[in-house]
Design a protein around this motif. Structure first.
Motif, PDB file in Angstrom:
ATOM      1  N   ARG A 127      -2.812  -2.116   6.465  1.00 19.76           N
ATOM      2  CA  ARG A 127      -2.099  -1.046   5.781  1.00 19.76           C
ATOM      3  C   ARG A 127      -0.592  -1.107   6.004  1.00 19.76           C
ATOM      4  O   ARG A 127      -0.118  -1.227   7.126  1.00 19.76           O
ATOM      5  CB  ARG A 127      -2.641   0.296   6.286  1.00 19.76           C
ATOM      6  CG  ARG A 127      -1.988   1.518   5.716  1.00 19.76           C
ATOM      7  CD  ARG A 127      -2.241   1.688   4.236  1.00 19.76           C
ATOM      8  NE  ARG A 127      -3.648   1.606   3.945  1.00 19.76           N
ATOM      9  CZ  ARG A 127      -4.127   0.960   2.912  1.00 19.76           C
ATOM     10  NH1 ARG A 127      -3.315   0.360   2.067  1.00 19.76           N
ATOM     11  NH2 ARG A 127      -5.419   0.904   2.694  1.00 19.76           N
TER      12      ARG A 127
ATOM     13  N   GLY B 223       3.448   3.894   3.921  1.00 24.07           N
ATOM     14  CA  GLY B 223       3.425   4.535   2.613  1.00 24.07           C
ATOM     15  C   GLY B 223       2.723   5.866   2.717  1.00 24.07           C
ATOM     16  O   GLY B 223       2.410   6.341   3.813  1.00 24.07           O
TER      17      GLY B 223
ATOM     18  N   ILE C 268      -0.269   6.799   2.321  1.00 26.76           N
ATOM     19  CA  ILE C 268      -1.557   6.801   3.009  1.00 26.76           C
ATOM     20  C   ILE C 268      -1.385   7.053   4.502  1.00 26.76           C
ATOM     21  O   ILE C 268      -2.234   7.678   5.148  1.00 26.76           O
ATOM     22  CB  ILE C 268      -2.293   5.463   2.779  1.00 26.76           C
ATOM     23  CG1 ILE C 268      -2.615   5.271   1.289  1.00 26.76           C
ATOM     24  CG2 ILE C 268      -3.576   5.403   3.596  1.00 26.76           C
ATOM     25  CD1 ILE C 268      -3.582   6.276   0.726  1.00 26.76           C
TER      26      ILE C 268
ATOM     27  N   LEU D 258      -1.080  12.940  -1.018  1.00 26.30           N
ATOM     28  CA  LEU D 258      -0.777  11.796  -1.879  1.00 26.30           C
ATOM     29  C   LEU D 258      -0.065  12.215  -3.160  1.00 26.30           C
ATOM     30  O   LEU D 258       0.244  11.378  -4.007  1.00 26.30           O
ATOM     31  CB  LEU D 258      -2.064  11.028  -2.223  1.00 26.30           C
ATOM     32  CG  LEU D 258      -2.823  10.416  -1.040  1.00 26.30           C
ATOM     33  CD1 LEU D 258      -4.033   9.636  -1.538  1.00 26.30           C
ATOM     34  CD2 LEU D 258      -1.914   9.523  -0.206  1.00 26.30           C
TER      35      LEU D 258
ATOM     36  N   LEU E  33      -1.183  14.101  -5.656  1.00 25.31           N
ATOM     37  CA  LEU E  33      -2.039  14.061  -6.841  1.00 25.31           C
ATOM     38  C   LEU E  33      -2.324  15.494  -7.284  1.00 25.31           C
ATOM     39  O   LEU E  33      -3.054  16.239  -6.613  1.00 25.31           O
ATOM     40  CB  LEU E  33      -3.344  13.321  -6.534  1.00 25.31           C
ATOM     41  CG  LEU E  33      -3.154  11.857  -6.098  1.00 25.31           C
ATOM     42  CD1 LEU E  33      -4.480  11.258  -5.674  1.00 25.31           C
ATOM     43  CD2 LEU E  33      -2.525  11.053  -7.217  1.00 25.31           C
TER      44      LEU E  33
ATOM     45  N   ARG F 131      -8.198  12.097 -10.041  1.00 25.29           N
ATOM     46  CA  ARG F 131      -7.575  12.094  -8.717  1.00 25.29           C
ATOM     47  C   ARG F 131      -8.349  11.255  -7.707  1.00 25.29           C
ATOM     48  O   ARG F 131      -7.740  10.565  -6.894  1.00 25.29           O
ATOM     49  CB  ARG F 131      -7.425  13.522  -8.191  1.00 25.29           C
ATOM     50  CG  ARG F 131      -6.331  14.310  -8.888  1.00 25.29           C
ATOM     51  CD  ARG F 131      -5.997  15.588  -8.142  1.00 25.29           C
ATOM     52  NE  ARG F 131      -7.143  16.485  -8.097  1.00 25.29           N
ATOM     53  CZ  ARG F 131      -7.153  17.621  -7.411  1.00 25.29           C
ATOM     54  NH1 ARG F 131      -6.088  17.966  -6.694  1.00 25.29           N
ATOM     55  NH2 ARG F 131      -8.209  18.408  -7.424  1.00 25.29           N
TER      56      ARG F 131
ATOM     57  N   ARG G  29      -7.600   7.617  -8.421  1.00 20.94           N
ATOM     58  CA  ARG G  29      -6.215   7.303  -8.102  1.00 20.94           C
ATOM     59  C   ARG G  29      -5.991   7.284  -6.602  1.00 20.94           C
ATOM     60  O   ARG G  29      -5.244   6.440  -6.079  1.00 20.94           O
ATOM     61  CB  ARG G  29      -5.282   8.321  -8.761  1.00 20.94           C
ATOM     62  CG  ARG G  29      -5.196   8.186 -10.273  1.00 20.94           C
ATOM     63  CD  ARG G  29      -3.996   8.938 -10.827  1.00 20.94           C
ATOM     64  NE  ARG G  29      -2.758   8.437 -10.256  1.00 20.94           N
ATOM     65  CZ  ARG G  29      -1.604   9.089 -10.313  1.00 20.94           C
ATOM     66  NH1 ARG G  29      -1.521  10.261 -10.902  1.00 20.94           N
ATOM     67  NH2 ARG G  29      -0.518   8.572  -9.781  1.00 20.94           N
ATOM     68  N   ALA G  30      -6.635   8.185  -5.865  1.00 15.76           N
ATOM     69  CA  ALA G  30      -6.499   8.204  -4.412  1.00 15.76           C
ATOM     70  C   ALA G  30      -7.044   6.912  -3.809  1.00 15.76           C
ATOM     71  O   ALA G  30      -6.423   6.309  -2.929  1.00 15.76           O
ATOM     72  CB  ALA G  30      -7.220   9.409  -3.828  1.00 15.76           C
TER      73      ALA G  30
ATOM     74  N   MET H 177      -4.712   4.019  -4.539  1.00 17.44           N
ATOM     75  CA  MET H 177      -3.564   4.038  -3.622  1.00 17.44           C
ATOM     76  C   MET H 177      -3.966   3.474  -2.271  1.00 17.44           C
ATOM     77  O   MET H 177      -3.215   2.738  -1.636  1.00 17.44           O
ATOM     78  CB  MET H 177      -3.024   5.457  -3.468  1.00 17.44           C
ATOM     79  CG  MET H 177      -2.363   5.982  -4.739  1.00 17.44           C
ATOM     80  SD  MET H 177      -1.829   7.715  -4.599  1.00 17.44           S
ATOM     81  CE  MET H 177      -0.440   7.547  -3.460  1.00 17.44           C
TER      82      MET H 177
ATOM     83  N   GLU I 218      -4.480  -0.423  -2.753  1.00 22.63           N
ATOM     84  CA  GLU I 218      -3.251  -1.147  -3.018  1.00 22.63           C
ATOM     85  C   GLU I 218      -2.280  -1.088  -1.842  1.00 22.63           C
ATOM     86  O   GLU I 218      -1.366  -1.899  -1.742  1.00 22.63           O
ATOM     87  CB  GLU I 218      -2.579  -0.589  -4.276  1.00 22.63           C
ATOM     88  CG  GLU I 218      -3.410  -0.864  -5.534  1.00 22.63           C
ATOM     89  CD  GLU I 218      -2.899  -0.114  -6.748  1.00 22.63           C
ATOM     90  OE1 GLU I 218      -1.957   0.725  -6.567  1.00 22.63           O
ATOM     91  OE2 GLU I 218      -3.407  -0.329  -7.840  1.00 22.63           O
TER      92      GLU I 218
END
Length: 212
Positions: free
Chosen positions: A141, A144, A146, A191, A193, A201, A204-205, A208, A211
């Motif tokens: 990780r 960011g 997260i 995050l 959202l 959401r 997308r969570a 994130m 990525e």
């Protein structure tokens, strides 16, 4: 439930066929390369498919490309992708392909009940991500949003990335449904959202998370 399998390793392919037959699946076709996989899907119209990431002739990413091409042609067809090793670059790409998609390491096949459960979850439109893939993503990780999550919130998000729904999360973590909802709400807030994205959401969570 009809299955098409794309796996070039003959012993593994035959083992999968026997395992699935014993579990009540019908193996409609067993093929060894990406082109044959695409043809078999068109011919047999299976309920779910299993495909190796690396297939002949190049043994690079032919399998994953064939899987994504199948999803382009048949957007709702469930696909479970198998890999010998953790290949993190495919995780986000598979997730963005929508529900009914899974990515497991081949070692998971030997845990028969776990493997068939994952296949059924994918066939039912769910998403499955191998826990080892999730663990390596956590280990790598980068700083960011997260990293603002609490340890428990990161644990919840990691299980979401594996494809667990709220009930399964509560059972795995031995917490109440309300506690799960609270943790997920905190994740969405941290995050950034918004509630207006309620239908997306969760995806997308997890994106994130994957990525980094």
């Amino acid at each position: 439930m009809r299955v098409v399998i794309a796996e070039d390793n003959v012993l593994l392919a035959n083992g999968l066929e026997l395992l699935l037959a014993e579990a009540g699946f019908e193996v409609a076709a067993l093929v060894g390369d990406a082109t044959a996989f695409l043809c078999a899907v068109e011919e047999h119209e299976p309920d779910v498919t299993i495909v190796d990431v690396r297939l002949p002739p190049g043994f690079r990413d032919e399998g994953i490309r064939a899987a994504l091409e199948v999803r382009r042609r048949r957007p709702t067809l469930p696909i479970l992708v198998l890999s010998q090793y953790v290949e993190q670059q495919y995780a986000g790409e598979l997730l963005t392909a929508g529900g009914g998609m899974g990515y497991l390491l081949k070692d998971r096949i030997s845990r028969v009940s776990e493997f068939t459960e994952a296949l059924l979850r994918v066939a039912g439109g769910g998403t499955v991500m191998d826990p080892e893939v999730v663990a390596q993503l956590l280990a790598n990780r980068r700083p960011g949003p997260i990293t603002t999550l609490s340890p428990r919130e990161r644990e919840v998000l990691a299980l979401m990335a594996e494809g667990l729904d709220n009930q399964a999360l509560a059972e795995r973590l031995f917490i109440t449904d309300n506690a799960v909802h609270k943790h997920i709400g905190n994740i969405f807030a941290k995050l950034g959202l918004a509630a207006s994205e309620s239908g997306h959401r969760r995806v997308r969570a997890v994106l994130m998370f994957l990525e980094g």
